[in-house]
Design an enzyme around this catalytic site. Structure first.
Site, mmCIF file in Angstrom:
data_model
loop_
_atom_site.group_PDB
_atom_site.id
_atom_site.type_symbol
_atom_site.label_atom_id
_atom_site.label_comp_id
_atom_site.label_asym_id
_atom_site.label_seq_id
_atom_site.Cartn_x
_atom_site.Cartn_y
_atom_site.Cartn_z
ATOM 1 N N LYS A 1 0.886 -1.178 0.000
ATOM 2 C CA LYS A 1 0.000 0.000 0.000
ATOM 3 C C LYS A 1 0.917 1.219 0.000
ATOM 4 C CE LYS A 1 -3.663 2.154 2.765
ATOM 5 N NZ LYS A 1 -4.450 1.978 3.985
ATOM 6 N N TRP A 2 0.777 2.075 -1.004
ATOM 7 C CA TRP A 2 1.711 3.188 -1.243
ATOM 8 C C TRP A 2 1.016 4.490 -0.881
ATOM 9 C CZ3 TRP A 2 6.397 2.713 -4.426
ATOM 10 C CH2 TRP A 2 7.000 3.935 -4.737
ATOM 11 N N ASP B 1 -5.905 8.940 -9.879
ATOM 12 C CA ASP B 1 -5.837 9.484 -11.229
ATOM 13 C C ASP B 1 -5.285 8.418 -12.167
ATOM 14 O OD1 ASP B 1 -2.794 9.773 -11.336
ATOM 15 O OD2 ASP B 1 -3.258 10.980 -9.574
ATOM 16 N N GLU C 1 -21.946 -12.369 13.119
ATOM 17 C CA GLU C 1 -21.315 -11.466 12.142
ATOM 18 C C GLU C 1 -20.275 -12.221 11.315
ATOM 19 O OE1 GLU C 1 -21.465 -7.026 14.122
ATOM 20 O OE2 GLU C 1 -20.142 -8.516 15.048
ATOM 21 N N GLY D 1 -3.794 9.438 1.786
ATOM 22 C CA GLY D 1 -4.796 9.812 2.784
ATOM 23 C C GLY D 1 -6.169 9.480 2.215
HETATM 24 C C1 DGJ Z 1 -3.772 7.191 5.370
HETATM 25 C C2 DGJ Z 1 -4.415 6.024 4.694
HETATM 26 O O1 DGJ Z 1 -5.397 6.418 3.810
HETATM 27 C C3 DGJ Z 1 -4.948 5.080 5.777
HETATM 28 O O2 DGJ Z 1 -5.674 4.042 5.189
HETATM 29 C C4 DGJ Z 1 -3.783 4.577 6.553
HETATM 30 O O3 DGJ Z 1 -2.948 3.826 5.742
HETATM 31 C C5 DGJ Z 1 -3.038 5.745 7.171
HETATM 32 N N1 DGJ Z 1 -2.697 6.735 6.178
HETATM 33 C C6 DGJ Z 1 -1.795 5.282 7.857
HETATM 34 O O4 DGJ Z 1 -1.019 6.305 8.301
#
Ligand code: DGJ
Length: 728
Positions: free
Chosen positions: A475-476, A533, A613, A527
């Site tokens: 996840k970048w 994009d 659940e 964030g």
């Molecule tokens: C922002 C990301 O969108 C969140 O999912 C999470 O990875 C946080 N940063 C971590 O700092």
């Protein structure tokens, strides 16, 4: 041949399955835009009329012809300061201080396919792609503009970009270098743009274009939550399913501008590209500047028709071939489950629960490296914090794999905390103005990605982690806007290049990592959806759509995103109730249905789930697998209008061969004695018969499309409905 040049008329015709684009160099060498829209089968140069409009002057060589003015004629790529007073596409400062650019036709070439771009994302060649290059030249300053048109006939998309070359013997400084300019001689348009903020990205807003200039864009060093690099011009009566719509999507993740001008006679110009504010680029003799690409498309079938075009080209020609049709793992992400508070034991407990429920990957989010106990420290130090974890990353990853799950890890490569070993060793690697304290956001600074030493360092630091443990997914993240965009490695006169060089550095790093790890999924994130994009999608087959995981908020965010981008690219997770951003309680079934219209995963503490659940989640995952190919590859339609009722939102997926359809609807406002939710389906075969799953009832496609279908009233907050139709 989709590209033709007619010697007798001088017209260039670019044809796709349903559209026609025409231009022509006139007798003075000015490249006039003639037409873009529905196929006509004819030459469109009859639309050009000359008239003497006061205060619109004439080129010197035509000074006897007061009807001929650059200011009133539709231009293919507008110059600057020589008589067209509308928005320029290019501005260049010569050594003598002049900023004038006057471009005239020089040559053209047509080839099959398309050459790849080096260093920038681009739309990958399709079987039937053809490329036209029209070279314009300002012979006074020696600037050549090589206009590139890559035609994608099957997808009804024309991709444009420009290569600006200094063929003179003096340096030139580009101050604006748009990717495309499109002039619409006739028509009155509304513009749809996609504004937003952190936790509410891509909100569609439709406005009438007034006389004068309207512009959108971002100067945040990122495409941004605040204004997506995608606009739609549509005729005033256009709806979701009818009317002329033109899309313009910039394939770029940095500063961008979408400018529109309605001129004195009501013609509309659209110019898009890198934001000119703060931009400058020195072109020495023989040097070239390549702009990012723009994806243009047109549909006569309203906004849904246009969206389908963009979804298809992104799925087929933008996403890396490795992930174009491959299913994506159902993942559980640790962020909302634990935030910074975890060790390997806790993560393994999550993994065991996740496996029991049928999830396929565990993603360890922020907090596993350096001194990262919270967001004050550690960014830049991509070294596993074994003390916090209680083991090495390899041990954790091995144990997760032993449970039968894949493993993913969070990074935020372009950032640094002042409290980090990296910053202490290389303070000049951060973007900071000399003699000025930098803006800080989330306690972090931005690394200078325009520097090759920074990019090289990050490459080796990330490889060290990725080589050490088995990691299938990254996840970048990118958690702040860029300010103090000053590089300590460039001289004063080249500081206007930093923002774009930053993006080139980021793209280079992504490219090198993917060359080395071709099976890696990189999920983009900023964030949430601050860099959602087409540029990032070239590297990342999916992007975390928003930090707002509330399913009801997500209805808006995912709907807004869908105007340009396919659901198969939208990171979407089922999160806890009450939701961590809004405190709202939404039924688990509804949260599942909303997350299904995305890449699907979970973002909650599985230890907090009841047995019921967990059972429901198992069923959700089974249902997701069943529908995943239709959701990822089918045509997506919004079934409720932008300004429709506020009581429910509905969408559907129709198989391209008309064989099945999945309809999903969420009630956002339950009313006492309310009206039945009702929608008309799209994308079915009118004369075919469809069975509704779970019933003996069949309907013709025409009934479902023209008569529609209504839904029963349900009790309680935010109920969801799902209907599945198969062709009999
Ligand atoms: C922002 C990301 O969108 C969140 O999912 C999470 O990875 C946080 N940063 C971590 O700092």
């Amino acid at each position: 041949m989709s590209i033709q040049f007619h010697e007798s008329t001088g017209i260039f015709s670019l044809e796709t399955a349903h559209t026609l684009y025409q231009m022509k160099a006139d007798s003075t060498g000015v490249l006039l835009h003639l037409y873009y829209g529905k196929k006509t089968g004819g030459d469109m140069d009859y639309l050009i009329r000359l008239t003497d409009r006061g205060f619109s002057g004439n080129p010197y060589e035509l000074s006897g012809n007061r009807g001929y003015s650059l200011d009133t004629l539709p231009q293919e790529y507008s110059g600057n300061g020589v008589g067209d007073f509308r928005l320029p596409a290019v501005q260049a400062r010569s050594e003598n201080g002049s900023r004038s650019v006057d471009l005239r036709f020089k040559a053209y070439a047509v080839i099959k396919g398309r050459p790849p771009l080096s260093g920038l994302p681009f739309v990958r060649e399709a079987r039937d792609t053809e490329t036209l290059t029209v070279t314009l030249c300002d012979s006074v300053i020696g600037l050549e503009a090589q206009l590139q048109y890559h035609v994608f006939p099957t997808q009804d998309v024309i991709v444009r970009s420009v290569r600006l070359v200094n063929t003179g013997d003096r340096p030139l400084i580009l101050e604006k270098a748009a990717s495309a300019c499109v002039d619409f001689l006739y028509g009155q348009f509304d513009v749809l743009h996609f504004h937003g903020r952190h936790c509410m990205e891509r909100v569609p807003e439709r406005s009438a274009l007034p006389r004068g200039v309207m512009s959108f864009g971002s100067r945040r060093g990122m495409s941004s939550h605040h204004s997506n690099p995608f606009v739609i011009l549509c005729e005033k009566t256009a709806t979701e399913n009818a009317g002329d719509c033109y899309g313009c999507m910039l394939m770029y993740s940095g500063n961008h501008a979408e400018e529109m001008e309605v001129d004195q006679a009501g013609s509309t110009r659209l110019v898009t590209g890198i934001h000119p504010d703060g931009f400058s680029w020195t072109l020495a003799r023989g040097e070239a500047f390549q702009t990012p690409e723009v994806l243009l498309s047109y549909s006569e079938n309203g906004l849904n028709g246009l969206s389908c075009r963009y979804h298809e080209i992104i799925r087929r020609q933008v996403i890396r071939p490795r992930w174009q049709t491959a299913g994506r793992p159902v993942l559980i992400n640790s962020w909302e489950a634990a935030y910074f508070d975890f060790d390997a034991e806790k993560i393994l407990r999550f993994a065991r629960h996740a496996k029991e429920m049928g999830m396929e990957m565990l993603v360890l989010d922020d907090g596993w490296f350096g001194k990262r106990g919270d967001d004050h420290a550690g960014l830049g130090d991509w070294v596993v914090n074994e003390k916090k974890l209680g083991c090495s990353m390899r041990e954790l990853s091995d144990q997760i794999h032993a449970l039968g799950l894949q493993f993913g890890l969070w990074f935020e490569p372009e950032m640094v905390n002042e409290d980090s070993d990296l910053y202490r060793a290389h303070p000049d690697w951060a973007l900071t103005d000399p003699d000025r304290k930098p803006m800080v956001a989330r306690n972090q600074l931005v690394l200078d990605m325009s520097r090759q030493d920074v990019v090289d360092h990050l490459f080796y630091a990330l490889c060290a982690v990725l080589d050490h443990a088995k990691i299938e997914y990254v996840k970048w993240d990118f958690n702040r806007s860029v300010a103090n965009c000053y590089s300590h490695a460039l001289p004063a006169e080249r500081q206007g290049e930093v923002a774009h060089r930053f993006m080139l550095g980021t793209y280079q790093l992504l490219e090198r990592l993917l060359d080395r790890y071709p099976d890696l999924i990189i999920e983009g994130c900023s964030g949430g959806g601050g860099r959602f994009d087409a540029g990032m999608l070239y590297y990342c087959p999916q992007i975390w759509c928003s930090d707002d995981t509330d399913a009801i908020e997500r209805l808006e965010i995912q709907r807004g995103t869908s105007y340009g981008y396919p659901v198969s690219t939208m990171g979407s997770h089922v999160s806890a109730a009450p939701n961590h951003q809004t405190g709202r309680m939404v039924p688990l079934n509804t949260r599942g249905i909303v997350a299904q219209a995305g890449t699907f995963g979970y973002e909650l503490n599985p230890e907090m789930l009841s047995d019921e659940e967990k059972e429901e989640i198992k069923k959700q995952i089974e249902a997701y697998h069943r529908f995943a190919p239709l959701i990822a590859q089918g045509d997506y339609y919004r079934l409720t209008e932008l300004d429709g009722g506020k009581e429910y939102t509905a969408w559907m997926f129709a198989a391209r061969d008309g064989s099945k359809a999945l309809v999903q609807l969420v009630v956002t406002h339950t009313r006492a004695n309310g009206a039945f939710p009702h929608v008309r389906l799209q994308g079915l075969i009118p004369e075919a018969s469809y069975r509704l799953e779970g019933t003996d009832r069949t309907y013709t496609g025409a009934s479902l499309m023209y008569g529609g279908i209504s839904f029963p009233l349900k009790w309680g907050d935010y109920p969801a409905h799902q209907l599945y139709f198969t062709r009999t």
